[in-house]
Structures are given as C-alpha cells and as structure tokens.
Scaffold this active site. Structure first.
Site, PDB file in Angstrom:
ATOM      1  N   GLY A  52       0.842  -1.199   0.000  1.00 49.72           N
ATOM      2  CA  GLY A  52       0.000   0.000   0.000  1.00 49.72           C
ATOM      3  C   GLY A  52       0.868   1.237   0.000  1.00 49.72           C
ATOM      4  O   GLY A  52       1.974   1.237  -0.531  1.00 49.72           O
ATOM      5  N   CYS A  53       0.374   2.272   0.617  1.00 53.35           N
ATOM      6  CA  CYS A  53       1.076   3.553   0.666  1.00 53.35           C
ATOM      7  C   CYS A  53       2.435   3.388   1.337  1.00 53.35           C
ATOM      8  O   CYS A  53       2.539   2.867   2.446  1.00 53.35           O
ATOM      9  CB  CYS A  53       0.230   4.561   1.438  1.00 53.35           C
ATOM     10  N   PHE A  54       3.488   3.846   0.674  1.00 49.17           N
ATOM     11  CA  PHE A  54       4.818   3.650   1.250  1.00 49.17           C
ATOM     12  C   PHE A  54       5.070   4.518   2.472  1.00 49.17           C
ATOM     13  O   PHE A  54       5.993   4.266   3.231  1.00 49.17           O
ATOM     14  CB  PHE A  54       5.944   3.766   0.230  1.00 49.17           C
TER      15      PHE A  54
END
Length: 180
Positions: free
Chosen positions: A9-11
């Site tokens: 997902g979002c880093f």
C-alpha cells in the site's frame, strides 16, 4: 547488509513501520514493477504505469531475518485485497514481495502457505511474488515522511495508530532507543 523490497500500500505507512525495526539500517521509498523508466509520483498515481509503491529495506540478517521481515510485512497490511489498502485503490497499492534471490522467493511462498494453513486471514492472500525489477527512488519529500510530517492529519490519523498497534504486536523487534 541484505535487501528486501515490499509493496504493502502507501509507502508512507510501510516506511514508518520498518524504520522502527532493530536490524534495519535504511528504508527507502520508491517504485518498482512497471514499464515506464524513471516514473514520478504523479505518473504512478494514475495507476497505469504498472509500478507499485514499495519500500527497499537494508537489514542486518544477524539481527533480523528476512522471514521476520516477512511476518511484519504480512501482519501490518491487508494481503487479501487486490490492488487496495484501505481507501487507497489502484495497482500502485498492490501487495507485493519483490524477491532478490531464490531463497527469498521460497521463504515468501512458504510464509504465504503457512499463513493460509493457519487461517490467519479470512480471505485468500493475493500478494504478488515477483523477481526484483528496476527500483526508482521516490522524490525526496516521500523519504522519512512520517518523521518529517508528524503534525499532518494523515500521519496523526492513519500512520500513528498503525505504529501504535505495531508497537504492541512487535515490541521485541523495535529498536531499543525508540522504546525509551
């Protein structure tokens, strides 16, 4: 030092979690798995470059093993949703392990098999297991995002609760200086 590359997902969230681990010396946010050379954040946000938001982790295997990193990876995101993590939707948010060698591939496949047999998740794991590809470092403002932006709402309402849960579940793996 060894290297592991995960997309969960979002880093911004995954970077914050893995930076706290004892034995991890560096976490770099970036992009991997697509066709476009030197993509920008704005280009991958469209979801049509094929890249995933990933973190590249440098770690000391004498302190933390690849298998332990895998366990943290699987327990700190939802590996059962295809191209989605929470409100983030698109192929850039897919769950993926980019393996460096056959040993990492086998360990990842075994972890997925074990988690499946133990019924840890209520749906099948859809994590992609792919060979390492060209890594493109994300823009500077994405690096150390949580550390540099703790006052922003996303950090307070999304990343901090995730870190709190992580600290409860993996207290024995956190760098000692962060527990003081």
């Amino acid at each position: 030092m060894q290297i592991a590359t995960f997309g969960g997902g979002c880093f911004w969230c995954t970077e914050a979690v893995f930076q706290t681990l004892n034995g991890v010396s560096q976490v770099t946010s970036g992009y991997m798995g697509g066709d476009l050379k030197h993509p920008t954040y704005m280009e991958i946000c469209n979801g049509d470059t094929g890249h995933a938001e990933v973190i590249r982790i440098s770690f000391d295997e004498s302190i933390i093993s690849f298998n332990e990193l895998l366990l943290v990876f699987f327990k700190t995101h939802n590996p059962t949703t295809l191209n989605r993590q929470g409100n983030d939707v698109g192929t850039q948010y897919r769950s993926v392990v980019f393996y460096e060698n056959e040993d990492q591939k086998k360990q990842t496949e075994k972890m997925i098999e074990d988690l499946t047999q133990q019924h840890i998740f209520d749906k099948p794991i859809v994590t992609e297991v792919s060979p390492i590809a060209e890594f493109y470092e994300a823009e500077d403002y994405h690096q150390n995002y949580f550390s540099n932006n703790q006052g922003k709402p996303y950090c307070a309402f999304v990343i901090q609760p995730k870190l709190n849960k992580f600290a409860t579940d993996f207290k024995d793996k956190i760098k000692p200086e962060l527990l003081e």
